[in-house]
Enzyme design. Sequence first.
Site, PDB file in Angstrom:
ATOM      1  N   ILE A 221       0.862  -1.419   0.017  1.00 46.80           N
ATOM      2  CA  ILE A 221       0.192   0.083   0.462  1.00 46.80           C
ATOM      3  C   ILE A 221       0.491   1.149   0.109  1.00 46.80           C
ATOM      4  O   ILE A 221       0.293   2.227  -0.339  1.00 46.80           O
ATOM      5  CB  ILE A 221      -0.741  -0.207   1.527  1.00 46.80           C
ATOM      6  CG1 ILE A 221      -0.289  -0.092   2.353  1.00 46.80           C
ATOM      7  CG2 ILE A 221      -2.007  -1.256   1.333  1.00 46.80           C
ATOM      8  CD1 ILE A 221      -1.036   0.342   3.928  1.00 46.80           C
ATOM      9  N   VAL A 229       5.164  -1.525   2.610  1.00 49.69           N
ATOM     10  CA  VAL A 229       4.274  -1.603   3.681  1.00 49.69           C
ATOM     11  C   VAL A 229       2.976  -2.136   3.171  1.00 49.69           C
ATOM     12  O   VAL A 229       2.225  -2.109   2.153  1.00 49.69           O
ATOM     13  CB  VAL A 229       3.816  -0.427   3.705  1.00 49.69           C
ATOM     14  CG1 VAL A 229       2.979  -1.005   5.663  1.00 49.69           C
ATOM     15  CG2 VAL A 229       5.165   0.588   4.580  1.00 49.69           C
ATOM     16  N   ASP A 378      11.626  12.649  11.056  1.00 51.14           N
ATOM     17  CA  ASP A 378      11.301  12.762   9.409  1.00 51.14           C
ATOM     18  C   ASP A 378      10.090  13.100   9.770  1.00 51.14           C
ATOM     19  O   ASP A 378       9.068  12.398   9.254  1.00 51.14           O
ATOM     20  CB  ASP A 378      11.773  11.449   9.281  1.00 51.14           C
ATOM     21  CG  ASP A 378      11.425  11.593   8.171  1.00 51.14           C
ATOM     22  OD1 ASP A 378      11.640  12.236   6.542  1.00 51.14           O
ATOM     23  OD2 ASP A 378      11.285  10.994   7.149  1.00 51.14           O
TER      24      ASP A 378
END
Length: 710
Positions: A221, A229, A378
């Site tokens: 996905i 993932v 991040d």
Amino acid sequence: MSAGALTVSSPSWRPIPGPRPANGGRAAARVAAAPRAALVEARPRGPPPEVRDGGGGGGGGGRGGAVVPVLSVDRAVDIQAEARAMARAANATVYTPELLSRRYGPRPLKVVGRALEIVVAIGSFAIKLLVDQSNGRIDQNKRKRGAELRRIFTRLGPTFVKIGQGLSTRPDLCPPEYLEELSELQDALPTFPDTEAFACIEKELGLTLDSIYSSISPSPIAAASLGQVYKARLRYSGQLVAVKVQRPCIEEAIGLDFYLIRGLGILINKYVDIITSDVVALIDEFARRVYQELNYVQEGQNARRFKKLYADKADVLVPDIFWDYTSGKVLTMEWVDGVKLNEQEAIERQGLKVLDLVNAGIQCSLRQLLEYGYFHADPHPGNLLATPEGKLAFLDFGMMSETPEEARFAIIGHVVHLVNRDYEAMARDYYALDFLSPDVDVSPIVPALRNFFDDALNATVSELNFKTLVDGLGAVLYQYPFNVPAYYALILRSLTVLEGLALYADPNFKVLAASYPYFAKRLLTDPNPYLRDALIELLFKDGRFRWNRLENLLEQGRKDRDFSAKDALQPVLKLLLGSDGEELRVLVVKESVRVTEAIVLGSLVDGYNSAPAFMRTLLFNGNANGPLVMNDGELKSVINLRDQVMRIWGLLRTSQSFDPSLLQPILQVLQEPEARSLGGRVAGGITQRLAARMLQQVLRPPPTVPTTTL
């Protein structure tokens, strides 16, 4: 990880039978232990109930009898599950320059092949820069060349995508145009075959895919630079999870690139004088962080630590880790249903406000940066989700960083110096922030700071755009011998990303305005000596107390939900009565006399003005002017001071945390010898001041100019 999610609620924890694991009893035992290990991560925190051991927990036998707190049992099982995950990741590589030399030094053909690929790409870019320079167009083409460099990094693969993202936070290495272009780098890369991903899961966890999941998405996905993932449902519990799987051979590719880049850094340090930073040190630091990202057990531990520190707030969500399904190359965490923070329309369709979520992110980031010092390095839009419940979910904990303790306080002090326009002190802050070595003279930097901030501060600090501030400061850093520490560069990136997200929703949003309540609260309540001195520096100027500053700090600090009126009185009070507080005591005595006089005279003015005219004449023996005569300017100053002090007291008294016992610490302190001495000095000063004013008014004839009388 740029997708994922879960709604944190306790599911029905019924084990769902599945196929027998391929590796026999050891794997089966692991599956049997998994439900309880996962349960402890997902269980809502609260008072630990008591259950009988073996009375229906995940995978228990019937050893009943002893009453055991559930959370303590689950915690022990969870620690064991984490230990097993760490054992699976025992061979994870830790970056060292020596490791790269041993691994790639004996492989010259491979090194040369990759080097040629990089040289052709970077060399063509360098030639264009030389042509620009010879044509006098180096400045005019900065934006264009920055975009080209971004595309080159994307083509060269994961290492260079990471390098580009790192450079986008380095104002000491790149001009502003390059920073903006490189900040657009997204680590979205082509996916790798699903068969390889599923084989990696089985190999890493020692279980067949069917024994772990009742279902898993047939394709990823999301894909990032280091992995991709999948969305899956755990067989034993039916819970949705996000499964991140590392790219095959990613360590080999990254290691070879860093080997070559580090060699280039050695040459730059030796022969390129225009770059003042230690390039090799920067490369080593960056490589260490990337290698840490390759260890998914480390990422899971980062997530757990982050959750412990920051997910205590109702508006912050951190997904839990399933340790029995995690290894060095596979990470399984709770699935979080949510919308990326830059998808404003989708967020608003859920009845949520982007600015509320961004504000939650800013407050959480400030706690990360300036309280505990451990922060998410991040926070791009793919790593921040808005959940249907209105929570801000943090994802992907591969890249974390820490702010040194000294720097945390220096940053807050830096804000104080900015507010005061004390550019000499701002320049000296760069020593504590580790921007400059102690042997560097900061005096040439002061005019550059003054030139930029005098223009920027035509608006109030709270009205400044953070990006404008960073760009201007970046221009200063680029011109002088600064060495921006990695933690600070990541801080800038974190806050500029959050402000950028907010600006989509509101072009007038100012991240500094949203941050100021936190800074005000810290200044008013933190007993740290550095912040205590910064508060005094902010409140006192030229021997006078700036009541307007205190009033503003209290108004802003009260907006922070963690503000405590009781704590706001303690730091300065302790310094005032300490052995080093004599200079402050002199100022406090002087100001206390002024305030008391203002309250007394202000009360007399109010009383006189509220009395009927015949009573004024009667009380003051027919003198309509009263016993005291003050000119309009003096009276206005007295009334303003009295009113300001009363407003400040009102702000303290109406705080949510106010309690009459707030005054108890002051009463206790007043019993100490130093406090009694201070009280005597204040009382004496007040008596002298009022007596002098009375005598002055009695002996001085009424002025002929218009007056306000009492």
